[in-house]
Scaffold this motif. Sequence first.
Motif, PDB file in Angstrom:
ATOM      1  N   ASN A  60       1.053  -1.083  -0.045  1.00 14.09           N
ATOM      2  CA  ASN A  60      -0.124  -0.024  -0.024  1.00 14.09           C
ATOM      3  C   ASN A  60       0.929   1.276   0.045  1.00 14.09           C
ATOM      4  O   ASN A  60       1.490   1.669   1.178  1.00 14.09           O
ATOM      5  CB  ASN A  60      -1.069   0.016   1.241  1.00 14.09           C
ATOM      6  CG  ASN A  60      -1.751   1.259   1.336  1.00 14.09           C
ATOM      7  OD1 ASN A  60      -1.330   2.002   1.989  1.00 14.09           O
ATOM      8  ND2 ASN A  60      -2.609   1.504   0.887  1.00 14.09           N
ATOM      9  N   ALA A 117       5.212  -4.045   3.204  1.00  8.99           N
ATOM     10  CA  ALA A 117       4.127  -2.941   3.379  1.00  8.99           C
ATOM     11  C   ALA A 117       4.355  -2.393   4.651  1.00  8.99           C
ATOM     12  O   ALA A 117       3.468  -1.948   5.152  1.00  8.99           O
ATOM     13  CB  ALA A 117       2.997  -3.473   3.290  1.00  8.99           C
ATOM     14  N   SER A 120       3.654  -4.628  10.484  1.00  8.62           N
ATOM     15  CA  SER A 120       4.114  -5.367  11.786  1.00  8.62           C
ATOM     16  C   SER A 120       3.627  -6.842  11.808  1.00  8.62           C
ATOM     17  O   SER A 120       2.638  -7.190  11.667  1.00  8.62           O
ATOM     18  CB  SER A 120       3.482  -4.450  12.633  1.00  8.62           C
ATOM     19  OG  SER A 120       3.850  -3.288  12.524  1.00  8.62           O
ATOM     20  N   ARG A 125      -2.045 -12.054  12.676  1.00  7.46           N
ATOM     21  CA  ARG A 125      -1.624 -12.111  11.162  1.00  7.46           C
ATOM     22  C   ARG A 125      -0.815 -13.492  10.970  1.00  7.46           C
ATOM     23  O   ARG A 125      -0.952 -14.025   9.952  1.00  7.46           O
ATOM     24  CB  ARG A 125      -0.737 -11.004  10.965  1.00  7.46           C
ATOM     25  CG  ARG A 125      -1.434  -9.537  10.701  1.00  7.46           C
ATOM     26  CD  ARG A 125      -0.553  -8.555  10.607  1.00  7.46           C
ATOM     27  NE  ARG A 125      -1.539  -7.097  10.519  1.00  7.46           N
ATOM     28  CZ  ARG A 125      -0.922  -5.993  10.437  1.00  7.46           C
ATOM     29  NH1 ARG A 125       0.163  -5.773  10.788  1.00  7.46           N
ATOM     30  NH2 ARG A 125      -1.618  -4.981  10.481  1.00  7.46           N
ATOM     31  N   THR A 169      -2.174  -1.546  12.609  1.00  5.81           N
ATOM     32  CA  THR A 169      -2.084  -1.866  14.024  1.00  5.81           C
ATOM     33  C   THR A 169      -2.343  -0.671  14.924  1.00  5.81           C
ATOM     34  O   THR A 169      -2.875  -0.567  15.941  1.00  5.81           O
ATOM     35  CB  THR A 169      -0.524  -2.420  14.388  1.00  5.81           C
ATOM     36  OG1 THR A 169       0.430  -1.475  13.720  1.00  5.81           O
ATOM     37  CG2 THR A 169      -0.164  -3.882  14.133  1.00  5.81           C
ATOM     38  N   ASP A 206       2.630   4.811  12.439  1.00 11.15           N
ATOM     39  CA  ASP A 206       4.128   4.256  12.765  1.00 11.15           C
ATOM     40  C   ASP A 206       5.122   5.479  12.779  1.00 11.15           C
ATOM     41  O   ASP A 206       4.558   6.392  12.036  1.00 11.15           O
ATOM     42  CB  ASP A 206       4.538   3.420  11.585  1.00 11.15           C
ATOM     43  CG  ASP A 206       3.461   2.052  11.693  1.00 11.15           C
ATOM     44  OD1 ASP A 206       2.367   2.374  11.659  1.00 11.15           O
ATOM     45  OD2 ASP A 206       3.965   1.043  11.576  1.00 11.15           O
TER      46      ASP A 206
HETATM   47  N1  ARG Z   1       2.832  -1.041  10.649  1.00 12.98           N
HETATM   48  C1  ARG Z   1       1.728  -1.070  10.644  1.00 12.98           C
HETATM   49  C2  ARG Z   1       0.732  -2.194  10.368  1.00 12.98           C
HETATM   50  O1  ARG Z   1       1.570  -3.394  10.102  1.00 12.98           O
HETATM   51  C3  ARG Z   1       1.149  -0.232   9.411  1.00 12.98           C
HETATM   52  C4  ARG Z   1       1.574  -0.533   7.951  1.00 12.98           C
HETATM   53  C5  ARG Z   1       1.027   0.269   7.089  1.00 12.98           C
HETATM   54  N2  ARG Z   1       1.606   0.180   5.673  1.00 12.98           N
HETATM   55  C6  ARG Z   1       1.284   0.620   4.327  1.00 12.98           C
HETATM   56  N3  ARG Z   1       2.052   0.356   3.506  1.00 12.98           N
HETATM   57  N4  ARG Z   1       0.230   1.489   4.745  1.00 12.98           N
HETATM   58  O2  ARG Z   1      -0.383  -2.400  10.714  1.00 12.98           O
END
Ligand code: ARG
Length: 272
Positions: A60, A117, A120, A125, A169, A206
């Motif tokens: 994303n 992406a 986390s 997950r 997260t 983040d």
């Molecule tokens: N680290 C967070 C998660 O794993 C946010 C990741 C969002 N990444 C992105 N490419 N929009 O939920």
Amino acid sequence: MKNSKLKKALVLIGAGILSVGMLGGCAPKATPTPEGNTGAQAAEETPAGGAGEFIVMGTNAEFEPFEYRDGAEIVGFDVEIAKAIAEKAGKELKIEDMAFDTLIVGLNNKQMDFIAAGMSVTEDRKTQVDFSNPYFTSKQMIIVKADDTSIQTADDLVGKKVGVQLGTTGDLFVSGTEGVEVVQFDKAPLAVMDLKNGKVDAVVIDAEPAKRLVEGQNDIKVLDAPFTEEEYAIAVRKGDTELLNTINTVIEELKQSGKYDEIYGKFFGAAE
Ligand code: ARG
């Protein structure tokens, strides 16, 4: 207290995803995607784990500096790692940009070979995908208006309207905290826009993307106090051990060779 709530939220959300997603590496039923494609069609175009000439990264691209658009191109820290994975696998890298909350379903529908992406690792997950060894340590941060004195720590979010990116997260944390009104956005930059417009009181996201989102703007700031430490890893379908081993080798080699520090320097300034 908060942690147990977070866990509960993770379990709940996981249950929702599991009912749609696939667990194994076997051929999925043709599940319609937002684009109207079916997983089966996507699988034909991109023979995941097979002998196709492409290897597909799902992401994303709204998460600078890990993945973002630079003109028509998708670039970032994760893209550099993905390029190294493609090289190791002897394939050309293709990137699928989609909503963050659809990535795991997309992976299990074979729309991509792996997810890179800034994702986390969470217990929930882990029941749906296999994660590589972690490649980055992160934490959740809070962005508020520069003149806001009412929010100093995560506890102060109670009674406030908090913007998050759907399915992250940050979303799970805020949604799992009683008394916080969560507002979910497709993209974090939209949450920040609403913060600036006064439609939300804070944004939880983040650390590194938080820094980028406030850069050069004097009406918003990132709070010093972080909460929840997290680790980013690359996700593959459950049981796709061959690709997982390749990815773990690449991460290890990037670190050993100094290439990791080089990429780090490119996107974060000097290496730690
Ligand atoms: N680290 C967070 C998660 O794993 C946010 C990741 C969002 N990444 C992105 N490419 N929009 O939920």
